[in-house]
Design a protein around this motif. Structure first.
Motif, short mmCIF file in Angstrom:
data_model
loop_
_atom_site.label_atom_id
_atom_site.label_comp_id
_atom_site.label_asym_id
_atom_site.label_seq_id
_atom_site.Cartn_x
_atom_site.Cartn_y
_atom_site.Cartn_z
N ALA A 184 0.83 -1.21 0.00
CA ALA A 184 0.00 0.00 0.00
C ALA A 184 0.86 1.26 0.00
O ALA A 184 0.56 2.24 -0.69
CB ALA A 184 -0.93 -0.01 1.22
N GLN A 188 -4.18 -0.04 4.12
CA GLN A 188 -4.15 1.32 3.58
C GLN A 188 -4.12 2.35 4.69
O GLN A 188 -3.42 3.37 4.60
CB GLN A 188 -5.36 1.55 2.68
CG GLN A 188 -5.30 2.86 1.89
CD GLN A 188 -4.14 2.89 0.92
OE1 GLN A 188 -3.98 1.97 0.11
NE2 GLN A 188 -3.29 3.92 1.01
N ASP A 236 -1.23 5.15 5.06
CA ASP A 236 -1.57 6.58 5.13
C ASP A 236 -1.06 7.21 6.42
O ASP A 236 -0.61 8.37 6.43
CB ASP A 236 -3.10 6.77 5.03
CG ASP A 236 -3.65 6.41 3.66
OD1 ASP A 236 -2.86 6.37 2.68
OD2 ASP A 236 -4.87 6.18 3.56
#
Length: 371
Positions: free
Chosen positions: A23, A358, A362
């Motif tokens: 990711a 994810q 992030d």
């Protein structure tokens, strides 16, 4: 931003972090490289990426000295891990971020890691005291699965030198991708119970209970049995322990001492009943609430002890002679435990269940953009 993911223990680590590495690599400006210690890691990473339908990442072996090789051959894997970290500090200092899923990586700061930010992507469910958890203080960012673990770290003062983010459990993302590969089946088509003992000598139920459980399941007609201990149970003994255990296999008892299914939630997702002691895999099992039995042959004073919180989710058996009677009533007893199972699972892993990879990626980018 140059990011290193380090796999410094057995391939089970891949199932906790590989999806996060992928990711991150998909985010513009992120250059991700993976380092491994165990050669088997290569195949597990490839398997995960095929299932996720994402490209492979640059993958490098940690250079190994003669000392590290001797320690590995002697199965002194904890010492080997420290030697490999010490010998590769300068290699890792070229990165902006180093991501690990082992508390042990916290020693890198004392070993001379002074350039990158050190990120802990925690695995496990947080109910068990780990003797190197004090190293959490050394990480600049700690990614935890849910509120339960974050609160525990805060109360222990382990986040005083860094930040934390709740992201969920990336392993669920990996399982969602690979689950179609493995179906556990027995010729008699009965449901199966999973026996999942831990490896630590002072906590494991295996020496006291293993034979009783296997003989008991062979003598009844309701369940099959999968015996899948923690992979670290086989660190020592030069393979003797594996061979002795595998001799117990039969048409109704499957013994697993090292397959992919031990690592990727195959057994915890499909079992009808969980039998164990202190492994955090019970929380993976409880993604679908089902009956649990916990074994306490050491007669530990577990009540009101936060390190045994999961033992409130099923009957606790002290005497091995009482295990099979507990198995017989486990389905009936489940109604009593199910509400607490659902509550504690949410506190441990948060919601939604999927998407943690994810969220973790992030969180790392956001953290780096603000330092």
């Amino acid at each position: 931003m140059k990011i290193a993911f380090i796999y410094i223990a057995e391939p089970y680590q891949c199932y906790h972090t590989a999806s996060v590495a992928s990711a991150l690599a998909a985010i513009p400006g992120c250059d991700v490289t993976e380092y491994y210690s165990f050669p088997e890691t290569i195949d597990h990473l490839a398997r995960i990426r095929r299932a996720l339908n994402v490209p492979p990442l640059p993958l490098l072996p940690f250079p190994r000295s003669w000392k590290a090789n001797i320690l590995k051959r002697a199965r002194r894997l904890d010492q080997e891990r420290l030697v490999i970290l010490r010998e590769n500090v300068e290699e890792l200092n070229q990165y902006d971020v180093v991501v690990a899923t082992e508390y042990t990586a916290g020693v890198l700061k004392d070993m001379g890691l002074n350039g990158p930010k050190l990120v802990l992507l925690m695995h496990g469910a947080g109910d068990r005291y780990v003797n190197d958890e004090h190293l959490v203080r050394e990480f600049d960012l700690t990614l935890v699965p849910g509120t339960k673990v974050e609160t525990y770290f805060q109360d222990k003062g382990l986040l005083q030198n860094g930040a934390s983010r709740i992201v969920g459990y990336p392993k669920f993302d990996v399982f969602e991708a690979v689950r179609r590969e493995n179906a556990v089946s027995f010729s008699n088509e009965r449901p199966f119970a999973l026996y999942n003992p831990h490896y630590q000598r002072v906590l494991t139920s295996a020496p006291a209970c293993m034979d009783t459980i296997i003989k008991g399941f062979k003598a009844q007609n309701d369940y099959n049995l999968v015996v899948a201990p923690h992979i670290k149970m086989f660190h020592k003994g030069f393979g003797i322990r594996e061979r002795l255990l595998q001799r117990q296999q039969s048409p109704e008892v499957l013994v697993d001492t090292g397959s992919n299914a031990m690592l990727d939630m195959t057994y915890t997702s499909q079992a009808a009943l969980y039998i164990g002691d202190v492994s955090s895999q019970v929380y993976e099992f409880l993604a679908i609430p089902r009956p649990c039995i916990f074994l306490n042959p050491h007669k530990l004073p577990w009540r009101d002890d936060p390190y045994f919180l999961h033992w409130t989710l099923g009957d606790v058996v002290d005497d091995p002679a009482d295990i099979m009677p507990a198995v017989a009533r486990a389905e009936e007893r489940h109604a009593f435990y199910r509400p607490m199972q659902e509550k504690l699972f949410r506190e441990t892993f948060g919601e939604p269940l999927l998407g943690a990879s994810q969220r973790a990626a992030d969180a790392i980018v956001s953290f780096m953009n603000n330092v």
